[in-house]
Design an enzyme around this catalytic site. Structure first.
Site, PDB file in Angstrom:
ATOM      1  N   ASP A   1     -22.474  15.081 -36.925  1.00  0.00           N
ATOM      2  CA  ASP A   1     -21.521  16.118 -36.514  1.00  0.00           C
ATOM      3  C   ASP A   1     -22.197  17.488 -36.345  1.00  0.00           C
ATOM      4  O   ASP A   1     -23.406  17.630 -36.562  1.00  0.00           O
ATOM      5  CB  ASP A   1     -20.399  16.163 -37.570  1.00  0.00           C
TER       6      ASP A   1
ATOM      7  N   ASP B   1     -11.831  17.134 -30.743  1.00  0.00           N
ATOM      8  CA  ASP B   1     -11.288  15.910 -31.360  1.00  0.00           C
ATOM      9  C   ASP B   1     -10.023  15.408 -30.667  1.00  0.00           C
ATOM     10  O   ASP B   1      -9.110  16.181 -30.359  1.00  0.00           O
ATOM     11  CB  ASP B   1     -10.921  16.175 -32.825  1.00  0.00           C
TER      12      ASP B   1
ATOM     13  N   GLY C   1     -19.281  18.473 -27.041  1.00  0.00           N
ATOM     14  CA  GLY C   1     -19.457  18.925 -25.657  1.00  0.00           C
ATOM     15  C   GLY C   1     -19.744  20.407 -25.513  1.00  0.00           C
ATOM     16  O   GLY C   1     -19.844  20.913 -24.395  1.00  0.00           O
TER      17      GLY C   1
END
Ligand code: GLA
Length: 392
Positions: free
Chosen positions: A149, A204, A184
């Site tokens: 992440d 998300d 992104g």
């Protein structure tokens, strides 16, 4: 002099053929599996994971291709004096290796989550500064998939941060699918091809048709819009990832879930189920286990669908498949039914197959419904999709 030699050694190590080779063929088709986040959030533990593993076998998900069982954020607790990651003992009393071994014993592969920054999105320890140490730990535990992440990254450069973890994984030596979760923000499709096997393209996903929440979470149709134009970057070994599935989480109708799943298959998106598969209804099971839909997603050509028609509410998407076959999806995003009349000549030309005649198979009705040399007219209900496979 010693330092120079060391640098030389490291460069040689990473360029030796076979070293990165182990990672090369790991995701020739989009990865499939299950991830804990969309249904459990950080509320995850040993018992749940083992039960999910059992249900992946029992429901037939494993045999349909859902191979990776991934624990998302929430398994960590801290670091010991030597920097080793400490697992939350309340949630995983026997450690992660025990769970990984169990998952493997069910014929599945095991995945875990960390973060390129100092902390994960749940504020738990990230891997920044511990990349090589964490990669060694994952390899020792038997990890096969790492979702990585991008919370708490401060001023870190995204490409460099993900490259660092990739190199750490290479060095640890165990083949691990590397899933880049950078949302992104720095256009990973432009730089991540040689770094990860898949990269998130957006914020998300939320369990809704087209909602937007206060911190940027998006309904699946809005995520779909953001995939347009990214088809150039996706293909075997390197996939655009429009995020995990929400199918079965309760916020949408069956037709809406069918549309969501169908469009992910059209996109050749990674298919990571995100529902509590221990409590799956037959309708949800029928969606996730539709092998004809999965076959579109897993087609070895690995071509992401392109949007051919966009009238606002009604859209037509087309996807090239191997052996000269095609898939076409008719999606009604509006609130009133659409009478779809397909101009096959035009569509086949757009998909570079003009002059060919195909049999048309409806992959949800599981039957042949015509041929492309005849008129095809069909009512598409609101929030419904019709997916057609054009076969020789
Ligand atoms: C981010 C990711 C999600 C999930 C959570 C975990 O929001 O994008 O997919 O992993 O963090 O905290």
């Amino acid at each position: 002099m010693k330092k120079k030699l060391m640098v030389f050694f490291i460069i040689v190590l990473f360029t030796v053929p076979g070293f990165s080779q182990k990672f090369k063929n790991l995701a020739l088709t989009p990865p499939m599996g299950w991830n804990s986040w969309n249904c459990f959030g950080p509320d995850i533990n040993e018992k749940k994971v083992m039960e999910i593993a059992d249900y992946m076998v029992k429901t037939g998900m494993r045999d349909a291709g859902y191979i990776y069982l991934v624990i998302d954020d929430g398994w960590q607790e801290g670091r010991d004096a030597n920097g080793n990651i400490i697992v939350n003992k309340k949630k995983f009393p026997h450690g992660i290796k025990k769970v990984a071994d169990y998952v493997h014993s069910r014929g599945l592969k095991f995945g875990i989550y960390s973060d390129a920054g100092r902390k994960t999105c749940q504020g738990l320890p990230g891997s920044r500064g511990y990349e090589f140490q964490d990669a060694r730990t994952y390899a020792r535990w038997g990890v096969d998939y790492l979702k990585y992440d991008w919370c708490y990254h401060g001023k870190q450069n995204s490409e460099a941060s993900y490259k660092l973890m990739r190199d750490a994984l290479y060095k640890a030596g165990r083949p691990i699918v590397f899933s880049i979760c950078e949302w992104g923000t720095t256009k990973p499709w432009k730089w991540a091809g040689g770094i990860g096997h898949l990269w998130r393209t957006t914020e998300d996903i939320q369990d809704c048709w087209d909602c937007v929440n206060e911190w940027g979470g998006l309904g699946w149709t809005l995520i779909l819009d953001k995939q347009v134009g990214l088809e150039l970057y996706s293909g075997p070994g390197h996939w655009n990832d429009p995020d995990m599935l929400e199918v079965g989480n309760g916020g949408m109708t069956i037709e809406e879930y069918r549309a969501h799943f169908s469009m992910w298959c059209m996109l050749s998106a990674p298919l990571m189920a995100g529902n509590d598969i221990r409590k799956m209804t037959p309708e949800i099971k029928e969606i996730l286990l539709n092998r004809e839909a999965i076959a579109l997603d897993q087609d070895p050509l690995g071509k992401q669908a392109i949007r051919l028609v966009d009238t606002g509410d009604y859209e037509i998407w087309g996807k090239e498949l191997s052996k000269g076959e095609l898939a076409v999806a008719l999606l009604n995003r509006g609130d009133i039914p659409v009478r779809a009349k397909i101009n096959w000549k035009w569509i086949l030309k757009k998909l570079k197959r003009d002059g060919h005649i195909y049999k048309i198979r409806d992959i949800w009705l599981h039957k042949f419904v015509g041929k492309t040399n005849r008129v095809f007219e069909k009512k598409v209900k609101p929030h419904k999709v019709i997916v057609l496979r054009l076969m020789k």
